[in-house]
Design a protein around this motif. Structure first.
Motif, mmCIF file in Angstrom:
data_model
loop_
_atom_site.group_PDB
_atom_site.id
_atom_site.type_symbol
_atom_site.label_atom_id
_atom_site.label_comp_id
_atom_site.label_asym_id
_atom_site.label_seq_id
_atom_site.Cartn_x
_atom_site.Cartn_y
_atom_site.Cartn_z
ATOM 1 N N VAL A 92 0.838 -1.200 0.000
ATOM 2 C CA VAL A 92 0.000 0.000 0.000
ATOM 3 C C VAL A 92 0.876 1.254 0.000
ATOM 4 C CG1 VAL A 92 -1.658 1.343 1.372
ATOM 5 C CG2 VAL A 92 -1.964 -1.130 1.098
ATOM 6 N N TYR A 93 1.931 1.239 0.790
ATOM 7 C CA TYR A 93 2.834 2.382 0.894
ATOM 8 C C TYR A 93 3.535 2.668 -0.445
ATOM 9 C CZ TYR A 93 6.738 5.294 2.488
ATOM 10 O OH TYR A 93 7.635 6.304 2.627
ATOM 11 N N LEU A 94 3.875 1.612 -1.183
ATOM 12 C CA LEU A 94 4.661 1.763 -2.402
ATOM 13 C C LEU A 94 3.831 1.883 -3.678
ATOM 14 C CD1 LEU A 94 7.505 -0.845 -1.761
ATOM 15 C CD2 LEU A 94 7.696 1.646 -1.648
ATOM 16 N N HIS A 95 2.525 1.694 -3.606
ATOM 17 C CA HIS A 95 1.751 1.541 -4.841
ATOM 18 C C HIS A 95 1.716 2.801 -5.707
ATOM 19 C CE1 HIS A 95 -1.737 3.516 -2.854
ATOM 20 N NE2 HIS A 95 -2.207 3.674 -4.078
ATOM 21 N N LEU A 96 1.991 3.971 -5.126
ATOM 22 C CA LEU A 96 2.005 5.209 -5.913
ATOM 23 C C LEU A 96 3.398 5.599 -6.396
ATOM 24 C CD1 LEU A 96 -0.470 7.719 -4.225
ATOM 25 C CD2 LEU A 96 -0.782 6.403 -6.318
ATOM 26 N N ARG A 97 4.423 4.932 -5.914
ATOM 27 C CA ARG A 97 5.800 5.333 -6.227
ATOM 28 C C ARG A 97 6.026 5.432 -7.739
ATOM 29 N NH1 ARG A 97 10.834 4.051 -3.672
ATOM 30 N NH2 ARG A 97 9.700 4.150 -1.683
ATOM 31 N N PHE A 98 5.470 4.508 -8.485
ATOM 32 C CA PHE A 98 5.690 4.463 -9.925
ATOM 33 C C PHE A 98 5.260 5.744 -10.637
ATOM 34 C CE2 PHE A 98 3.286 3.691 -13.911
ATOM 35 C CZ PHE A 98 4.351 3.534 -14.777
ATOM 36 N N ASN B 91 7.929 9.728 -17.886
ATOM 37 C CA ASN B 91 8.210 9.062 -19.158
ATOM 38 C C ASN B 91 9.572 8.377 -19.137
ATOM 39 O OD1 ASN B 91 5.795 9.872 -20.523
ATOM 40 N ND2 ASN B 91 6.649 11.941 -20.687
ATOM 41 N N GLY B 92 10.000 8.029 -17.947
ATOM 42 C CA GLY B 92 11.276 7.343 -17.824
ATOM 43 C C GLY B 92 12.363 8.225 -17.268
ATOM 44 N N GLU B 93 11.936 9.302 -16.576
ATOM 45 C CA GLU B 93 12.919 10.253 -16.064
ATOM 46 C C GLU B 93 13.729 9.726 -14.880
ATOM 47 O OE1 GLU B 93 9.782 11.012 -16.663
ATOM 48 O OE2 GLU B 93 9.712 12.710 -18.050
ATOM 49 N N TRP B 94 13.297 8.638 -14.285
ATOM 50 C CA TRP B 94 14.034 8.116 -13.137
ATOM 51 C C TRP B 94 15.484 7.826 -13.508
ATOM 52 C CZ3 TRP B 94 10.732 3.893 -10.208
ATOM 53 C CH2 TRP B 94 9.740 4.536 -9.441
ATOM 54 N N THR B 95 16.375 8.133 -12.590
ATOM 55 C CA THR B 95 17.773 7.727 -12.742
ATOM 56 C C THR B 95 17.890 6.243 -12.406
ATOM 57 O OG1 THR B 95 18.267 8.246 -10.444
ATOM 58 C CG2 THR B 95 18.534 10.031 -12.057
ATOM 59 N N ASP B 96 19.020 5.667 -12.743
ATOM 60 C CA ASP B 96 19.254 4.277 -12.344
ATOM 61 C C ASP B 96 19.216 4.150 -10.824
ATOM 62 O OD1 ASP B 96 19.439 3.493 -14.934
ATOM 63 O OD2 ASP B 96 21.591 3.054 -14.919
ATOM 64 N N SER B 97 19.636 5.199 -10.133
ATOM 65 C CA SER B 97 19.590 5.191 -8.678
ATOM 66 C C SER B 97 18.165 5.042 -8.179
ATOM 67 C CB SER B 97 20.201 6.491 -8.123
ATOM 68 O OG SER B 97 19.978 6.593 -6.724
ATOM 69 N N ALA B 98 17.219 5.779 -8.793
ATOM 70 C CA ALA B 98 15.809 5.685 -8.385
ATOM 71 C C ALA B 98 15.252 4.296 -8.670
ATOM 72 C CB ALA B 98 14.987 6.753 -9.102
ATOM 73 N N VAL B 99 15.667 3.705 -9.779
ATOM 74 C CA VAL B 99 15.220 2.343 -10.107
ATOM 75 C C VAL B 99 15.744 1.356 -9.067
ATOM 76 C CG1 VAL B 99 15.313 0.489 -11.806
ATOM 77 C CG2 VAL B 99 15.038 2.865 -12.563
ATOM 78 N N ARG B 100 17.018 1.506 -8.700
ATOM 79 C CA ARG B 100 17.581 0.620 -7.675
ATOM 80 C C ARG B 100 16.793 0.728 -6.369
ATOM 81 N NH1 ARG B 100 22.429 3.265 -9.201
ATOM 82 N NH2 ARG B 100 23.563 2.106 -10.809
ATOM 83 N N LEU C 90 0.228 4.029 -19.984
ATOM 84 C CA LEU C 90 0.651 3.563 -18.659
ATOM 85 C C LEU C 90 1.274 2.179 -18.736
ATOM 86 C CD1 LEU C 90 -2.320 4.831 -16.445
ATOM 87 C CD2 LEU C 90 0.065 5.538 -16.264
ATOM 88 N N ARG C 91 0.661 1.297 -19.527
ATOM 89 C CA ARG C 91 1.205 -0.063 -19.677
ATOM 90 C C ARG C 91 2.601 -0.019 -20.309
ATOM 91 N NH1 ARG C 91 -4.169 -1.441 -21.014
ATOM 92 N NH2 ARG C 91 -3.723 -1.166 -23.238
ATOM 93 N N ARG C 92 2.754 0.786 -21.366
ATOM 94 C CA ARG C 92 4.055 0.863 -22.045
ATOM 95 C C ARG C 92 5.110 1.454 -21.117
ATOM 96 N NH1 ARG C 92 0.985 3.035 -26.256
ATOM 97 N NH2 ARG C 92 2.006 5.084 -25.980
ATOM 98 N N THR C 93 4.694 2.450 -20.314
ATOM 99 C CA THR C 93 5.644 3.073 -19.400
ATOM 100 C C THR C 93 6.093 2.073 -18.343
ATOM 101 O OG1 THR C 93 4.569 5.215 -19.727
ATOM 102 C CG2 THR C 93 6.019 5.006 -17.824
ATOM 103 N N TYR C 94 5.145 1.293 -17.823
ATOM 104 C CA TYR C 94 5.549 0.305 -16.812
ATOM 105 C C TYR C 94 6.372 -0.809 -17.448
ATOM 106 C CZ TYR C 94 5.613 -1.592 -12.173
ATOM 107 O OH TYR C 94 6.053 -2.002 -10.933
ATOM 108 N N ASP C 95 6.057 -1.140 -18.690
ATOM 109 C CA ASP C 95 6.891 -2.113 -19.411
ATOM 110 C C ASP C 95 8.334 -1.628 -19.456
ATOM 111 O OD1 ASP C 95 4.775 -3.798 -19.906
ATOM 112 O OD2 ASP C 95 4.434 -3.074 -21.959
ATOM 113 N N SER C 96 8.501 -0.325 -19.738
ATOM 114 C CA SER C 96 9.857 0.208 -19.846
ATOM 115 C C SER C 96 10.570 0.168 -18.497
ATOM 116 C CB SER C 96 9.833 1.632 -20.391
ATOM 117 O OG SER C 96 9.380 2.564 -19.418
#
Length: 469
Positions: A333-339, A344-353, A385-391
């Motif tokens: 529940v806490y993490l469900h909005l993080r995405f 459009n993919g602006e997260w750094t690799d650090s954010a992905v980690r 949204l689906r394509r973005t989460y796929d990426s």
């Protein structure tokens, strides 16, 4: 043509043994119901006119093993050739009306035993020796029509054991049945009686409901009748809210759609995922408490995931869920909005980690929950949204392959930290370890020289003087 239960050679042999002594053996409960509905089952219970001592005598010398842990309730257990058998003497229990616990009384007839059961579809028996059904309350017809009704009046049945009201919602979920109007009315008028039932018993029924084939129907019945006000009052609160996307659905309906979509993402060959289903149902539990009407007519629910995680912990603890289930659901529940910060993919690799590390072993479930949370009717938006989460998943897979994200740890272990900084075990070592962990998440794997240099710089900033090298 009604489907008869499958009688194994072991059961047929046992029934013949009872018949030889002038006793009847009946298959009862879920296995009879499921045979009629052509549903798979592994629940085989028997009832008989033999008293417990007689059952034990009949089993002696025949069963490979037998036990009497339920004998106070008239139940004797046994095993034969790997099959587990539980046989209970006819019951004619009377409830005391105060503790809601039955006073165990043995009966003399199969009809008397069946009419005391919770619902007509569960009040059928199969006479093994005669190979015929015993159906004094119309269970066969109710099963054909998909109707859930009680053998006695619902008021009598629920008065004996209020948990039966929640069992009604559970069977609606499991069987896809519709509760009879008189059952619904009794549930509505007697819902408050459920408060007499222990949280442990309530939790078991709620979990079975959520793991059913049609949980939405069971949940809607709970809300409609007021049972949810006793068990999960947060559900009723969500029904009153509209969501921030101005969709046609309210938060309650949105949550049910998310639940259904999460179920669609479960592995076909695996058991229902209780943690995922609870998280899907309650992911927006914090919205009512955080609703704010904005100028211009908008509605916002800022930080509802933070508030929701706290509410989930409180509710699941009250229902006596295990610590593991409670914490897993709260984290989802806490993490469900993080995405939604991914853009459009602006997260750094650090954010992905960090996303992967924070989710831990819940990552697969988080993927499913986030995808299920897309309920927009706008096909273009849903596709985006689906394509973005796929990426995002593709990036996670790439970084995992390069860095083994499942075991992200500092580039130096505790012993190396203590040696380099000249520290004894204690808080300073823990702080240094945490610093290196954060550095690892930010920059990815470091070689030893880089890790040591960074740690030494950090130590000096903390006022720690490393030994001369």
């Amino acid at each position: 043509m009604v489907e008869k239960p499958t009688i194994t050679p072991v059961v047929a042999e046992l029934a013949a043994r009872f018949a030889a002594e002038g006793k009847r053996l009946y298959l009862v409960g879920g296995s009879v119901r499921d045979a009629v509905l052509v549903r798979p089952t592994n629940d085989f219970d028997f009832t008989t006119d033999a008293r417990p001592a007689e059952i034990q005598k009949l089993l002696s010398g025949w069963a490979d093993a037998q036990w009497d842990t339920g004998i106070a309730f008239g139940t004797v257990g046994a095993s034969k050739k790997g099959e587990i058998i539980e046989i209970t003497t006819f019951r004619a229990d009377v409830y005391d009306g105060v503790t809601r616990n039955p006073e165990v009384t043995f009966g003399d007839s199969i009809d008397g035993d069946l009419v005391r059961r919770d619902f007509t579809v569960n009040a059928m028996a199969f006479d093994i020796a005669a190979s015929q059904f015993v159906d004094p309350t119309g269970g066969l017809q109710a099963a054909r029509e998909g109707v859930l009704d009680t053998p006695a009046t619902p008021q009598e049945s629920f008065g004996d054991d209020p948990l039966r009201m929640l069992r009604a919602a559970r069977f609606v979920s499991q069987l896809g049945f519709t509760a009879a109007p008189r059952v619904v009315e009794a549930m509505r008028s007697m819902a408050g009686e459920l408060a007499r039932i222990t949280p442990e018993r309530v939790q078991v029924e709620l979990s079975k409901l959520l793991c059913g084939a049609h949980p939405r129907r069971g949940i809607e019945l709970m809300v409609e009748t007021g049972l949810a006000d006793v068990v999960l009052p947060e559900l009723t609160a969500m029904k009153l809210e509209i969501d921030e996307h101005h969709q046609h659905k309210d938060v309650f309906d949105h949550s049910l759609v998310v639940l259904e979509q999460a179920i669609d993402l479960e592995e076909v060959d695996q058991s229902p995922d209780l943690v995922l289903r609870i998280a899907a149902l309650l992911h927006d539990i914090g919205k009512p408490a955080t609703r704010k009407f904005e100028s211009g007519g908008g509605v916002s629910f800022h930080h509802h995931e933070v508030v929701g995680a706290k509410m989930v912990r409180k509710r699941l603890r009250a229902l006596r869920y295990s610590k593991e289930i409670t914490e897993d659901v709260a984290k989802l529940v806490y993490l469900h909005l993080r995405f939604h910060g991914y853009g459009n993919g602006e997260w750094t690799d650090s954010a992905v980690r960090r996303y992967v590390t924070d989710a831990g072993d819940l990552l697969t479930r988080l993927h499913k929950l986030v995808r299920a949370d897309c309920t927009t009717r706008n096909k273009r938006k849903a596709s985006l949204l689906r394509r973005t989460y796929d990426s995002l998943e593709e990036r996670i897979a790439r970084i995992e392959a390069e860095e083994d994200l499942a075991r992200v740890r500092p580039d130096l272990d505790g012993n190396e930290i203590m040696k380099l900084l000249g520290l004894a075990p204690g808080r300073e070592v823990g702080a240094a370890w945490k610093f290196l962990k954060e550095l690892r998440l930010d920059r990815g794997p470091l070689d030893r020289d880089e890790a040591e240099a960074a740690l030494l710089d950090w130590a000096r900033e903390q006022g720690i003087t490393p030994p001369a090298r």
